[in-house]
Scaffold this active site. Structure first.
Site, PDB file in Angstrom:
ATOM      1  N   ASP A  65     -28.204  18.502  -0.225  1.00  0.00           N
ATOM      2  CA  ASP A  65     -27.105  17.611  -0.616  1.00  0.00           C
ATOM      3  C   ASP A  65     -27.402  16.129  -0.433  1.00  0.00           C
ATOM      4  O   ASP A  65     -26.484  15.307  -0.451  1.00  0.00           O
ATOM      5  CB  ASP A  65     -25.840  17.967   0.184  1.00  0.00           C
ATOM      6  CG  ASP A  65     -26.025  17.799   1.685  1.00  0.00           C
ATOM      7  OD1 ASP A  65     -27.173  17.733   2.150  1.00  0.00           O
ATOM      8  OD2 ASP A  65     -25.002  17.731   2.395  1.00  0.00           O
ATOM      9  N   GLU A  66     -28.665  15.777  -0.302  1.00  0.00           N
ATOM     10  CA  GLU A  66     -28.986  14.393   0.032  1.00  0.00           C
ATOM     11  C   GLU A  66     -30.372  14.041  -0.507  1.00  0.00           C
ATOM     12  O   GLU A  66     -31.294  14.841  -0.433  1.00  0.00           O
ATOM     13  CB  GLU A  66     -28.952  14.247   1.558  1.00  0.00           C
ATOM     14  CG  GLU A  66     -29.172  12.870   2.088  1.00  0.00           C
ATOM     15  CD  GLU A  66     -29.149  12.859   3.621  1.00  0.00           C
ATOM     16  OE1 GLU A  66     -29.312  11.771   4.199  1.00  0.00           O
ATOM     17  OE2 GLU A  66     -28.996  13.945   4.236  1.00  0.00           O
ATOM     18  N   ASP A  75     -25.569  10.956  -1.091  1.00  0.00           N
ATOM     19  CA  ASP A  75     -25.190  11.936  -0.076  1.00  0.00           C
ATOM     20  C   ASP A  75     -23.894  12.602  -0.531  1.00  0.00           C
ATOM     21  O   ASP A  75     -22.862  11.948  -0.679  1.00  0.00           O
ATOM     22  CB  ASP A  75     -24.984  11.234   1.269  1.00  0.00           C
ATOM     23  CG  ASP A  75     -24.872  12.201   2.427  1.00  0.00           C
ATOM     24  OD1 ASP A  75     -25.065  13.411   2.212  1.00  0.00           O
ATOM     25  OD2 ASP A  75     -24.596  11.746   3.554  1.00  0.00           O
TER      26      ASP A  75
END
Length: 359
Positions: A109-110, A15
């Protein structure tokens, strides 16, 4: 006897730390060390991301911009640059794929990574450390990582030492680790479900663990089995590289039933704003808008409209939702819940994935 399920895996959850805001602070040095919000500062704006300096004041993503500005008077609003975020996200994705083909992105983003069959003499913890180092070297950004034997625990772990942290939850620690946490920290238990559990006296993983499966199934339907499992550190979901998100929705239950059309139309505005902030964050384009109405007698209806092309803007999303609402409201029963969902995403298949901003 409980089904033990598939063998334990070695799962990493990565993350990025305050991704959008961190990209802005990287590219514009004058923003470093200052409270930054990515999003519009106008009355109808929504925060898409907040720097850690802003989070100290309680500023969070999906928060109305006016609320964020009230919490943090010195907050600096910057317009999003999604093309840049997508480019950086692809750099990060390439790093993941250098270590395993089993990468399940959750957003720009993860992602989850399954490295069980791709250790090459390393531990999963070592791989997570190598990935974090390469991300920082390549992009100048930091990432937090969680390592565990299933997706649920890996995601919990990645949140433990943020920002720029690494946490490992081993099989012998997993069940006990879950017991001490508030249920509101569990992925899949949103604010409304957490409040419902609290009202039942279920405040922690230990409280959830104490409930039998039949009770949870009666109170929460099919989700009850998931809650029963995660209270024991059990999660059989696989990392799915072909996972495709099918819909993004936001809904709200109101303390007083909405009896007239104008208040209902007004109530749809923040829902549309939250949905649009989420689809922008996840780089999605959808063409079907669905309105959900639950009446005071708990009867529920949905109305949907599909366009020939993707919905172009937050305002178009809101206009369609309002038009759908005008076709069914007002209703003498009153509306206790309203929801807006965008679906029909470009490239979407038949996967079950769904993002709900409220539950």
């Amino acid at each position: 006897m409980t089904d033990p399920g598939p063998p334990l895996r070695k799962i990493i959850h990565i993350d990025m730390d305050a991704f959008f805001a961190s990209v802005e602070q990287r590219d514009f040095p004058e923003l470093r060390g200052k409270p930054v919000a990515v999003g519009g500062s106008a009355a109808r704006g929504v925060v898409a991301a907040a720097s850690y300096e802003a989070r100290v004041f309680g500023v969070r993503s999906a928060m109305p911009s006016v609320t964020a500005a009230r919490l943090c008077p010195d907050l600096i609003f910057v317009r999003h640059r999604f093309d840049v975020y997508k480019q950086v996200s692809q750099q990060i994705r390439d790093i993941f794929l250098d270590h395993t083909p089993l990468v399940e992105p959750l957003s720009l983003d993860e992602a989850y990574l399954d490295v069980t069959e791709h250790l090459k003499g390393r531990t999963a913890t070592k791989i997570a450390a190598q990935i974090r180092a390469r991300i920082q070297e390549t992009t100048g950004l930091t990432a937090s990582a969680g390592v565990s034997y299933n997706k649920f625990l890996a995601k919990l772990a990645s949140d433990q030492n943020k920002p720029d942290g690494l946490c490992v939850i081993t099989p012998d620690r997993g069940p006990d680790f879950v017991l001490s946490l508030p249920v509101g920290k569990f992925h899949g238990v949103g604010p409304a479900t957490a409040a419902k559990m609290q009202a039942m006296g279920i405040a922690t993983g230990a409280d959830l663990h104490a409930q039998d499966l039949d009770f949870l199934l009666r109170r929460f339907g099919k989700a009850g089995r998931y809650y029963w499992n995660i209270a024991r550190g059990i999660d059989h979901r696989r990392v799915s590289p072909d996972r495709i998100r099918k819909s993004v929705g936001a809904e709200n239950t109101y303390s007083a039933d909405i009896m007239a059309l104008d208040p209902a139309l007004e109530a749809l505005e923040p829902l549309a704003a939250k949905v649009w902030a989420a689809v922008a964050r996840h780089d999605l384009r959808g063409r079907t808008v669905t309105l959900k109405v639950k009446f005071a007698d708990f009867q529920q209806i949905t109305r949907a409209r599909s366009l020939g092309q993707a919905v172009a803007s937050q305002n178009e999303l809101l206009c369609i939702a309002r038009d759908l609402a005008a076709g069914v409201l007002p209703d003498p029963r009153g509306a206790r819940l309203l929801g807006v969902t965008l679906s029909g995403f470009e490239g979407a298949g038949d996967g079950p994935a769904q993002l709900s901003l409220f539950d």
